[in-house]
Scaffold this motif. Structure first.
Motif, PDB file in Angstrom:
ATOM      1  N   THR A 198       0.696  -1.293  -0.289  1.00 41.18           N
ATOM      2  CA  THR A 198       0.234   0.223   0.119  1.00 41.18           C
ATOM      3  C   THR A 198       1.070   1.282  -0.227  1.00 41.18           C
ATOM      4  O   THR A 198       2.185   1.508   0.403  1.00 41.18           O
ATOM      5  N   LEU A 199       0.392   2.028  -0.122  1.00 36.80           N
ATOM      6  CA  LEU A 199       1.054   3.589   0.015  1.00 36.80           C
ATOM      7  C   LEU A 199       1.903   3.685  -1.082  1.00 36.80           C
ATOM      8  O   LEU A 199       2.760   4.303  -0.171  1.00 36.80           O
ATOM      9  N   PHE A 200       2.277   3.808  -1.630  1.00 33.37           N
ATOM     10  CA  PHE A 200       3.291   3.710  -3.209  1.00 33.37           C
ATOM     11  C   PHE A 200       3.876   5.512  -3.162  1.00 33.37           C
ATOM     12  O   PHE A 200       4.499   6.094  -3.342  1.00 33.37           O
ATOM     13  N   LEU A 201       2.811   6.742  -3.400  1.00 32.53           N
ATOM     14  CA  LEU A 201       2.578   7.365  -3.689  1.00 32.53           C
ATOM     15  C   LEU A 201       2.806   8.582  -2.087  1.00 32.53           C
ATOM     16  O   LEU A 201       1.350   8.422  -1.510  1.00 32.53           O
ATOM     17  N   PRO A 202       3.579   9.732  -2.261  1.00 36.43           N
ATOM     18  CA  PRO A 202       3.370  10.914  -1.262  1.00 36.43           C
ATOM     19  C   PRO A 202       2.128  11.304  -1.422  1.00 36.43           C
ATOM     20  O   PRO A 202       1.081  11.661  -2.553  1.00 36.43           O
ATOM     21  N   ARG A 203       1.132  11.663  -0.090  1.00 34.93           N
ATOM     22  CA  ARG A 203      -0.847  12.170  -0.155  1.00 34.93           C
ATOM     23  C   ARG A 203      -0.379  13.373  -0.515  1.00 34.93           C
ATOM     24  O   ARG A 203      -1.524  14.047  -0.038  1.00 34.93           O
ATOM     25  N   HIS A 204       0.206  14.943  -0.814  1.00 28.58           N
ATOM     26  CA  HIS A 204       0.270  15.855  -1.048  1.00 28.58           C
ATOM     27  C   HIS A 204      -0.409  16.368  -2.100  1.00 28.58           C
ATOM     28  O   HIS A 204      -0.831  15.425  -3.401  1.00 28.58           O
ATOM     29  N   LYS A 205      -1.080  17.297  -2.502  1.00 26.12           N
ATOM     30  CA  LYS A 205      -2.501  17.745  -3.546  1.00 26.12           C
ATOM     31  C   LYS A 205      -2.373  17.244  -4.885  1.00 26.12           C
ATOM     32  O   LYS A 205      -2.639  16.551  -5.518  1.00 26.12           O
ATOM     33  N   LEU A 213      -4.250   5.397  -8.749  1.00 27.40           N
ATOM     34  CA  LEU A 213      -3.207   3.985  -9.539  1.00 27.40           C
ATOM     35  C   LEU A 213      -2.977   3.079  -8.618  1.00 27.40           C
ATOM     36  O   LEU A 213      -3.230   2.286  -8.971  1.00 27.40           O
ATOM     37  N   GLU A 214      -2.714   3.050  -7.152  1.00 32.04           N
ATOM     38  CA  GLU A 214      -2.208   2.630  -5.721  1.00 32.04           C
ATOM     39  C   GLU A 214      -3.269   0.735  -6.139  1.00 32.04           C
ATOM     40  O   GLU A 214      -2.457   0.422  -5.701  1.00 32.04           O
ATOM     41  N   LYS A 215      -4.232   0.632  -6.503  1.00 23.74           N
ATOM     42  CA  LYS A 215      -5.219  -0.107  -6.284  1.00 23.74           C
ATOM     43  C   LYS A 215      -4.780  -1.333  -7.293  1.00 23.74           C
ATOM     44  O   LYS A 215      -4.966  -2.252  -7.140  1.00 23.74           O
ATOM     45  N   ILE A 216      -4.681  -0.709  -8.467  1.00 21.34           N
ATOM     46  CA  ILE A 216      -3.903  -1.964  -9.113  1.00 21.34           C
ATOM     47  C   ILE A 216      -1.708  -2.358  -9.220  1.00 21.34           C
ATOM     48  O   ILE A 216      -1.481  -2.930  -9.758  1.00 21.34           O
ATOM     49  N   LEU A 217      -1.811  -1.843  -7.966  1.00 22.00           N
ATOM     50  CA  LEU A 217      -0.605  -1.633  -7.909  1.00 22.00           C
ATOM     51  C   LEU A 217       0.680  -2.605  -5.779  1.00 22.00           C
ATOM     52  O   LEU A 217       1.519  -2.640  -5.983  1.00 22.00           O
ATOM     53  N   THR A 218      -0.544  -2.918  -5.814  1.00 21.40           N
ATOM     54  CA  THR A 218      -0.592  -4.446  -4.698  1.00 21.40           C
ATOM     55  C   THR A 218       0.402  -5.323  -4.415  1.00 21.40           C
ATOM     56  O   THR A 218       0.863  -5.451  -3.364  1.00 21.40           O
ATOM     57  N   TRP A 219       0.253  -5.913  -5.540  1.00 22.29           N
ATOM     58  CA  TRP A 219       1.715  -6.382  -6.021  1.00 22.29           C
ATOM     59  C   TRP A 219       2.952  -6.031  -5.962  1.00 22.29           C
ATOM     60  O   TRP A 219       3.880  -6.857  -5.541  1.00 22.29           O
ATOM     61  N   TYR A 226       2.559  -2.406   3.631  1.00 14.07           N
ATOM     62  CA  TYR A 226       2.198  -3.345   3.854  1.00 14.07           C
ATOM     63  C   TYR A 226       0.788  -4.415   4.251  1.00 14.07           C
ATOM     64  O   TYR A 226       1.370  -4.371   5.428  1.00 14.07           O
ATOM     65  N   TYR A 227       0.548  -5.302   4.282  1.00 20.35           N
ATOM     66  CA  TYR A 227      -0.381  -6.160   5.114  1.00 20.35           C
ATOM     67  C   TYR A 227      -0.996  -7.476   4.959  1.00 20.35           C
ATOM     68  O   TYR A 227      -0.872  -7.171   3.225  1.00 20.35           O
ATOM     69  N   ILE A 228      -0.370  -8.212   5.707  1.00 19.73           N
ATOM     70  CA  ILE A 228      -1.170  -9.890   5.401  1.00 19.73           C
ATOM     71  C   ILE A 228      -2.457 -10.025   5.821  1.00 19.73           C
ATOM     72  O   ILE A 228      -2.778  -9.657   7.126  1.00 19.73           O
TER      73      ILE A 228
END
Ligand SMILES: C[S@@+](CC[C@H](N)C(=O)[O-])C[C@H]1O[C@@H](n2cnc3c(N)ncnc32)[C@H](O)[C@@H]1O
Length: 232
Positions: A198-205, A213-219, A226-228
């Motif tokens: 999770t959390l690939f990108l900073p949360r700045h505006k 896009l993050e939902k397709i990067l979970t791998w 990350y979580y199990i």
């Protein structure tokens, strides 16, 4: 000598302010990081189910606050080794939630009590040789078919390592490699279902339009956390 687990009593009162400061570089605050994890859990759960939730290592109860917000009919129990953190959690007066301290090794409940167990940023504060016992305890108190979500920092992410290295309450933290985390989960007899980054990108505006896009990067093993997800 390293303690069996880190003592958070000294950080309890100012925990959120300290965490806010430590994650400032990400563009989000401490509450954001508590809420996003519950939204991840919701991807697999039904919000309206009457379930019993254990927040293991609940700290000041901030995750439980968001379980209350999204899981309307749930009953929430939070446990932690830090008595001062439990005091803070109780001061939040979260409806249908109880918080109690315990000895850090035996979960103070009978077998098969919880539908869902959640733990966030706790295992890296516990000596690795004790993980097996904790996972056995978690498995014991989960109901058959119960789900376990274990969120951790990703040591493969350089920004995560920087934040952890500079955070006062992470001084003794030993981060869990995803491969190790996977191995101990399987060894405990839980059925491993997902390992999601999770959390690939900073949360700045500026990055907002890209967050989808993050939902397709979970791998992709470079997310900041990350979580199990496993099932008994
Ligand atoms: C970084 S804080 C995270 C608190 C909370 N889970 C959150 O995400 O806001 C780590 C917590 O783990 C707790 N902890 C450390 N060892 C523990 C153990 N053996 N059993 C339960 N909690 C433990 C600490 O007291 C502290 O509250």
């Amino acid at each position: 000598m390293k303690r069996e687990f880190d003592n958070f009593d000294e950080f309890a009162k100012d925990y959120r302010a300290t965490h806010d400061k430590s994650v400032e570089i990400s563009g989000a605050d401490s509450d954001y990081f508590s809420e996003y994890k519950i939204l991840e859990v919701l991807k697999y759960e039904q919000a309206n189910d009457s379930i019993r939730i254990l927040d293991f290592g609940c700290g000041d109860g901030n995750s439980s606050k968001y379980f209350r917000k999204y899981f309307n009919n749930s009953q929430i129990v939070g446990i932690d080794v830090s008595e001062q953190s439990i005091k803070e959690a109780n001061q939040k007066k979260i409806e249908n939630a109880i918080f109690q301290s315990f000895n850090g090794s035996t979960i103070p409940f009978d077998d098969n009590q919880f539908d869902l167990i959640f733990t966030s940023m706790v295992f890296h504060h516990i000596e690795h040789k004790l993980h097996e016992n904790i996972l056995n305890e978690i498995r014991r108190v989960l109901k058959p078919g119960g789900r376990f979500y274990n969120f951790e920092h990703n040591p493969n992410n350089p920004l995560t390592r920087k934040v952890v290295n500079e955070c006062p309450f992470d001084e003794d933290a030993v981060l869990l490699k995803p491969s190790y985390h996977k191995m101990i989960t399987i060894k405990s007899g839980l059925n491993l279902k997902n390992l999601n980054f999770t959390l690939f990108l900073p949360r700045h505006k500026f990055f907002k339009p890209l967050l989808g896009l993050e939902k397709i990067l979970t791998w992709c093993p470079i997310g900041a956390q990350y979580y199990i997800r496993s099932i008994k």
